[in-house]
Design a protein around this motif. Structure first.
Motif, short mmCIF file in Angstrom:
data_model
loop_
_atom_site.label_atom_id
_atom_site.label_comp_id
_atom_site.label_asym_id
_atom_site.label_seq_id
_atom_site.Cartn_x
_atom_site.Cartn_y
_atom_site.Cartn_z
N PHE A 346 0.83 -1.21 0.00
CA PHE A 346 0.00 0.00 0.00
C PHE A 346 0.87 1.25 0.00
O PHE A 346 0.61 2.20 -0.76
N VAL A 347 1.89 1.27 0.84
CA VAL A 347 2.79 2.43 0.92
C VAL A 347 3.52 2.62 -0.41
O VAL A 347 3.60 3.74 -0.94
N VAL A 348 4.07 1.56 -0.96
CA VAL A 348 4.83 1.66 -2.21
C VAL A 348 3.94 2.15 -3.35
O VAL A 348 4.37 2.94 -4.20
N LEU A 349 2.70 1.68 -3.38
CA LEU A 349 1.77 2.13 -4.42
C LEU A 349 1.65 3.65 -4.41
O LEU A 349 1.74 4.30 -5.47
N LEU A 397 4.76 12.72 -1.02
CA LEU A 397 5.68 11.59 -1.00
C LEU A 397 6.44 11.54 0.32
O LEU A 397 6.55 10.47 0.96
N CYS A 398 6.92 12.69 0.76
CA CYS A 398 7.67 12.73 2.02
C CYS A 398 6.77 12.38 3.20
O CYS A 398 7.17 11.60 4.08
N GLU A 399 5.57 12.92 3.22
CA GLU A 399 4.68 12.68 4.34
C GLU A 399 4.29 11.20 4.44
O GLU A 399 4.13 10.66 5.54
N ILE A 400 4.15 10.53 3.29
CA ILE A 400 3.85 9.10 3.31
C ILE A 400 5.03 8.32 3.89
O ILE A 400 4.86 7.39 4.69
N MET A 401 6.24 8.69 3.48
CA MET A 401 7.42 8.04 4.04
C MET A 401 7.49 8.24 5.56
O MET A 401 7.77 7.30 6.32
N TYR A 402 7.22 9.45 6.01
CA TYR A 402 7.28 9.74 7.44
C TYR A 402 6.22 8.93 8.19
O TYR A 402 6.49 8.37 9.26
N GLY A 422 15.10 5.90 -1.45
CA GLY A 422 16.10 6.95 -1.28
C GLY A 422 16.17 7.87 -2.48
O GLY A 422 16.28 9.09 -2.35
N HIS A 423 16.11 7.28 -3.68
CA HIS A 423 16.13 8.10 -4.90
C HIS A 423 14.90 8.99 -4.97
O HIS A 423 15.00 10.18 -5.32
N MET A 424 13.73 8.44 -4.64
CA MET A 424 12.51 9.26 -4.66
C MET A 424 12.64 10.44 -3.69
O MET A 424 12.22 11.57 -4.00
N LEU A 425 13.22 10.18 -2.51
CA LEU A 425 13.40 11.25 -1.54
C LEU A 425 14.40 12.29 -2.02
O LEU A 425 14.26 13.48 -1.75
N VAL A 426 15.42 11.86 -2.76
CA VAL A 426 16.39 12.81 -3.31
C VAL A 426 15.70 13.76 -4.30
O VAL A 426 15.90 14.98 -4.26
N VAL A 427 14.90 13.19 -5.20
CA VAL A 427 14.17 14.04 -6.16
C VAL A 427 13.24 14.98 -5.42
O VAL A 427 13.17 16.18 -5.72
N ALA A 428 12.49 14.45 -4.44
CA ALA A 428 11.59 15.30 -3.67
C ALA A 428 12.36 16.38 -2.92
O ALA A 428 11.90 17.53 -2.79
N ALA A 443 6.45 30.60 5.72
CA ALA A 443 5.96 29.30 6.21
C ALA A 443 6.39 28.18 5.27
O ALA A 443 6.79 27.09 5.72
N GLU A 444 6.32 28.42 3.96
CA GLU A 444 6.75 27.42 2.98
C GLU A 444 8.25 27.15 3.10
O GLU A 444 8.69 26.01 3.02
N ILE A 445 9.01 28.21 3.33
CA ILE A 445 10.46 28.05 3.47
C ILE A 445 10.79 27.22 4.71
O ILE A 445 11.64 26.32 4.67
N ALA A 446 10.11 27.50 5.82
CA ALA A 446 10.37 26.75 7.05
C ALA A 446 10.01 25.28 6.90
O ALA A 446 10.74 24.39 7.37
N LEU A 447 8.88 25.02 6.22
CA LEU A 447 8.46 23.63 6.01
C LEU A 447 9.42 22.90 5.09
O LEU A 447 9.75 21.72 5.32
N ALA A 448 9.89 23.58 4.05
CA ALA A 448 10.86 22.97 3.14
C ALA A 448 12.15 22.62 3.87
O ALA A 448 12.73 21.53 3.67
N LYS A 449 12.60 23.50 4.72
CA LYS A 449 13.82 23.24 5.49
C LYS A 449 13.64 22.04 6.41
O LYS A 449 14.53 21.17 6.51
N ALA A 450 12.48 21.95 7.05
CA ALA A 450 12.23 20.82 7.96
C ALA A 450 12.19 19.51 7.19
O ALA A 450 12.73 18.48 7.66
N ARG A 451 11.58 19.50 6.02
CA ARG A 451 11.52 18.28 5.21
C ARG A 451 12.90 17.89 4.71
O ARG A 451 13.24 16.69 4.67
N LEU A 452 13.70 18.85 4.33
CA LEU A 452 15.07 18.54 3.89
C LEU A 452 15.86 17.87 5.01
O LEU A 452 16.58 16.89 4.78
N GLU A 453 15.71 18.37 6.21
CA GLU A 453 16.43 17.78 7.35
C GLU A 453 15.91 16.37 7.64
O GLU A 453 16.71 15.45 7.91
N HIS A 454 14.60 16.19 7.58
CA HIS A 454 14.01 14.87 7.82
C HIS A 454 14.47 13.88 6.74
O HIS A 454 14.83 12.73 7.05
#
Length: 537
Positions: A346-349, A397-402, A422-428, A443-454
């Motif tokens: 389900f997750v991979v789909l 994509l990131c939120e599903i991984m998390y 890992g490749h999907m996360l790199v593209v994201a 707010a978008e900048i802060a969220l992007a930074k948090a996702r990059l760190e995660h």
């Protein structure tokens, strides 16, 4: 020399039974969609198969010194089905595999190949002090030694797919492609979806292996820039519902071709099977990859490109809207499928859906910057809308991984730890980097930074298991350096396209997006690769 046995249909019509190779359906039955059944004569010679895990006399055959004890064998098989099966391929019926492991009837080559992939996840004391990335290598080498290309059978196909997956992990894309191509050829030689089978379970495994080979070839051939080794066929039914498949036993009799077509029609199975949904989505992904390749090569001009994006976007929307309610991405559905042993599927789909979408809309990240710079109402243009879709799918994509990693209360493990994630996360991550560099929304900048760190933390964890994630890190580092160079040299808004030249879809970027198993070199101002630079391991 004994003449070849005729199938029942050809015998009744008193005609010669012609089949391309022993073990395949005959041409008469294939053309008419019949179940090709050969009546074996007493004493008829059968091709010798692979050595079983335990010989008929009860002794382990082959390299018994390498075979783990019973407890570790069970652990490694469990880890394979938890983290490898489905995420890489879909080759086995788990209950049958585990039964074959218990009674020793399963081919030894498959056991070693499975261990070659799953041992990296083991916490068994015997692996203490051994790098997780190296734990499976002795098993994989033994499986490769046991491989016999003279044995034209399902086991050889399964072994080649497993060994190809090992090469993905080891960044040996050439050998990976060779193993996968052999699997494709053998599947076609055997006409695997129509091969004679003694049980319904055997028929379904043949069908699933066929579609696994087709799907794997789509990713591998695209990454290598090579033509497909096998073509999807529209006359092949989709796999059955996973819940029904897991309940099959060797006592279930096979169904005729007519019966299978009636029971397993492509439309009905798409509504109940996660794997069938993956197969349909895989066809759209192939078209998206072809679109991006044609865009870079100049085959598609502006008008044709717009039409292609419209059609592909509509195809993704249609796929999404036709999902049954229990297959839509929600936390409740995640727990539902996890409780039935299909949480990873389900997750991979949904990872594949969001990755396909971010690939389709990726080229609009660059062109949207020019509109933002020169037009006050840029947000209403199709280009900006597509760029927003790319960002939205990268975020999903990131939120599903998390969520999969955090689902500790799931009935079964749903965290995905395979290299392509890992490749999907790199593209994201590059999409989030775009927001970090060019967004005016705090707010978008802060969220992007948090996702990059995660994402950095997830990729770091994946790197402990898979050598190929070293390439993913190097790719992200190369992209980041290109962004910094672009910002330093052009202030990101002064080139002909309006800035952000790093995100321009050219040959370098195409390789970055599609060739996931290799590092990429540095990129010059003209989009050319100038050298490779790998960070220390």
């Amino acid at each position: 020399m004994r003449p070849p046995s005729a199938c029942v249909a050809c015998r009744d019509r008193r005609k010669r039974c012609h089949r391309p190779r022993r073990g395949t359906s005959c041409t008469f039955c294939i053309a008419r969609g019949l179940q090709c059944t050969v009546e074996q004569t007493p004493g008829a010679a059968r091709p010798r198969g692979y050595e079983p895990l335990v010989s008929p006399g009860g002794n382990p055959g082959g390299n018994s010194a390498l075979m783990p004890d019973r407890d570790l064998c069970n652990e490694l098989v469990d880890l394979y089905f938890r983290y490898i099966h489905v995420t890489f391929h879909n080759l086995f019926h788990r209950p049958s595999f585990e039964h074959g492991l218990r009674d020793g009837s399963i081919p030894k080559i498959l056991v070693f190949a499975v261990f070659g992939l799953s041992a990296r996840f083991s916490s068994h004391p015997s692996f203490a002090g051994v790098d997780p990335r190296e734990r499976g290598r002795p098993y994989a080498k033994e499986a490769e030694r046991l491989l016999d290309l003279h044995k034209t059978c399902l086991t050889t196909i399964q072994a080649c797919v497993l060994l190809g997956a090992v090469q993905v992990a080891e960044m040996d894309s050439a050998t990976e492609s060779i193993f996968y191509t052999i699997a494709c050829r053998l599947a076609m030689i055997l006409d695997l979806p129509n091969a004679p089978a003694e049980t319904r379970l055997e028929q379904e495994v043949n069908l699933r292996v066929w579609w696994s080979v087709v799907t794997t070839d789509t990713w591998s051939s695209t990454a290598m820039g090579l033509p497909r080794a096998i073509q999807p066929r529209h006359d092949i039914p989709m796999p059955m519902d996973e819940r029904v498949f897991l309940a099959l036993t060797s006592a279930d009799p096979p169904v005729s071709q007519q019966g299978r077509d009636a029971v397993v029609s492509p439309r009905s199975e798409l509504s109940t099977s996660l794997i069938a949904q993956m197969i349909k989505l895989n066809g759209i992904l192939y078209d998206i990859n072809t679109f991006n390749t044609q865009l870079v090569s100049g085959i598609l001009q502006e008008l044709g490109a717009r039409d292609a994006v419209t059609k592909l976007s509509a195809a993704l929307d249609a796929w999404r809207s036709e999902l049954p309610t229990d297959m839509e991405y929600t936390r409740d559905n995640l727990l539902y499928w996890a409780g039935r042993g299909c949480g990873a599927s389900f997750v991979v789909l949904h990872l594949n859906y969001n990755h396909s979408s971010q690939l389709l809309f990726y080229s609009f990240l660059h062109s949207s910057l020019a509109l933002d710079h020169h037009h006050d109402d840029a947000s209403t243009t199709p280009t900006s809308a597509y760029a927003a879709k790319c960002k939205s799918h990268a975020a999903s994509l990131c939120e599903i991984m998390y969520a999969a990693a955090a689902a500790a209360d799931a009935p079964a493990a749903v965290e995905v730890l395979y290299p392509l994630a890992g490749h999907m996360l790199v593209v994201a991550s590059t999409v989030h980097l775009h927001a970090l560099l060019f967004s005016a929304d705090d707010a978008e900048i802060a969220l992007a930074k948090a996702r990059l760190e995660h994402n950095f933390g997830i990729i770091t964890r994946l790197q402990t298991y898979w050598p190929s994630l070293h390439a993913s890190f190097s790719r992200l580092a190369a992209f980041h350096r290109a962004c910094l160079d672009d910002k330093s040299n052009n202030d990101n808004l002064n080139d002909d396209a309006g800035g952000g030249g790093t995100f321009r879809l050219d040959r370098w970027m195409l390789r970055f997006l599609l060739d996931f198993a290799k590092p990429v070199g540095e990129r010059d101002r003209r989009g050319r690769e100038v050298r490779h630079r790998l960070p220390p391991t």
